[in-house]
Design an enzyme around this catalytic site. Structure first.
Site, short mmCIF file in Angstrom:
data_model
loop_
_atom_site.label_atom_id
_atom_site.label_comp_id
_atom_site.label_asym_id
_atom_site.label_seq_id
_atom_site.Cartn_x
_atom_site.Cartn_y
_atom_site.Cartn_z
CE LYS A 265 4.87 4.97 0.96
NZ LYS A 265 6.15 4.26 0.89
NE ARG B 104 18.38 14.76 1.03
CZ ARG B 104 17.34 14.05 1.45
NH1 ARG B 104 16.98 12.97 0.81
NH2 ARG B 104 16.67 14.41 2.51
NE ARG C 106 4.95 -9.61 2.88
CZ ARG C 106 5.09 -9.24 1.63
NH1 ARG C 106 6.25 -8.83 1.19
NH2 ARG C 106 4.08 -9.28 0.81
NE ARG D 220 12.42 -0.20 -0.96
CZ ARG D 220 13.18 -0.23 0.13
NH1 ARG D 220 14.47 -0.48 0.01
NH2 ARG D 220 12.68 -0.04 1.32
N PRO E 44 0.82 -1.22 0.00
CG PRO E 44 -0.06 -1.08 2.14
CD PRO E 44 0.65 -2.01 1.22
CD GLU E 45 3.80 2.61 -3.78
OE1 GLU E 45 3.95 3.73 -4.29
OE2 GLU E 45 4.29 1.58 -4.27
#
Length: 318
Positions: A61, A195, A139, A305, A2-3
């Site tokens: 989220k 950054r 999880r 990922r 879920p985002e």
DNA sequence: CGTTGGCCCTGATCGC
DNA sequence: TGCGATCAGGGCCAAC
């Protein structure tokens, strides 16, 4: 997974049911689902039981249900005996994060237990009578917690679903999401310019911009034709603006699709079933033709990922 | 302080 | 058929 769009579907589904509902009982079947709660599970149960839920609010989220029962905090008497001690109120909320696999399911008592049920709240709702609010999570990356509400740094509303400028303490460090009217585009671009990291890592950094996870990061990068490891400082302002616009488009589109498939009786966040997957251009499409140029989509390992992208459309530009 | 790698966690799926 | 290996990744934190 879920985002923002999936969590918003949950928020908007919960809001009409939980607003004004009273928590009759709380059952914690899996203590690890309270990882973000400071204190033992007994404390969680005590503080939640009997409370009235004041709505459903979301930032990124993170989801929280403000509790309308305030806790009275006795201040120690500073004067002589007999003087009435003053008390102040403490506002707090039930914070919910779905993690990777969390679901919030509204059910009635006739429905069978989900084997992965972790926490159950029994609610007395204003219009629907007794309702079970089941937190299901395979999880156990998700969690529930009771947390204090603190003022937002900018004084603006803390998130979507409330005008209140109070945010749970554990959410205060989370940036606003790109669909939040108080999101500061200029600040976002300024930080990108400073950054020393790749753009996808920046998109996934919830303290910079919230609500974006692996799926919609890949989708927005594909739409903006930006490589996942493009150094943020090397991204021109026009391209950064395009990317942010694509982030908003991707999130908004998924939101619109989720809204149409939402059933009011059932708050569904089952990412594993491919909730919005019918509209994906890059995520999970490795080996398939890029919808734009026809060349195969590739999947790289990046940040532990999968990163899905088109090597032709999305190249690092120096 | 900014950045980064590693860890947590387990049902579903895959390969032998 | 059985079983071990592999996979999924959000958020946090130690370490550099």
């Amino acid at each position: 997974m879920p985002e923002l769009p999936e969590v918003e579907v949950v928020r908007s589904g919960l809001e009409p049911v939980v607003t004004g509902a009273v928590v009759r009982s709380v059952e914690v079947r899996e203590g690890r689902s309270l990882r973000r709660h400071v204190g033992p599970s007994e404390d969680f149960v005590e503080r939640l039981t009997g409370a009235t839920l004041g709505g459903a609010v979301r930032r990124g989220k993170f989801l929280w249900l403000p509790l309308e029962r305030v806790e009275l905090v006795e201040t120690p008497p500073t004067n002589r005996a007999g003087e009435v001690s003053t008390s102040s109120t403490r506002l707090y909320a039930l914070v919910i994060h779905l993690g990777m696999s969390g679901q919030v399911l509204l059910r009635d008592e006739s429905q069978p237990d989900d084997p992965l049920l972790r926490i159950r709240l029994l609610l007395d709702t204003a219009e629907d009578g007794p309702v079970r609010l089941d937190f299901v999570d395979q999880r156990i990356f998700g969690s529930m917690a009771i947390d204090d509400l603190v003022p937002t740094a900018d004084g603006r509303a803390a998130g979507l679903g409330s005008d209140s400028a109070l945010v749970p303490a554990q959410v205060a460090h989370i940036a606003r999401d790109p669909l939040d009217p108080a999101f500061d585009d200029r600040r976002f671009f300024d930080i990108l310019a400073k950054r020393r990291t790749g753009i996808k890592r920046a998109l996934l950094d919830q303290t910079l911009v919230s609500g974006i996870g692996n799926i919609y990061a890949d989708e927005a990068l594909w739409a903006a034709r930006v490589h996942y490891d493009q150094p943020t400082a090397s991204l021109s302002l026009p391209r950064a603006k395009t990317l942010l616009a694509e982030v908003r488009l991707v999130l908004g589109k998924a939101l619109a699709e989720g809204g149409t498939s939402f059933d009011a009786q059932y708050v569904n966040v089952n990412g594993a079933s491919g909730y919005f997957s019918h509209s994906l251009n890059a995520y999970g499409q490795q080996g398939e033709a890029c919808p734009r140029c026809g060349r195969p989509i590739v999947r790289d390992q990046f940040m532990n990922r999968g990163s899905h992208y088109c090597p032709f459309c999305q190249r690092i530009r120096v």
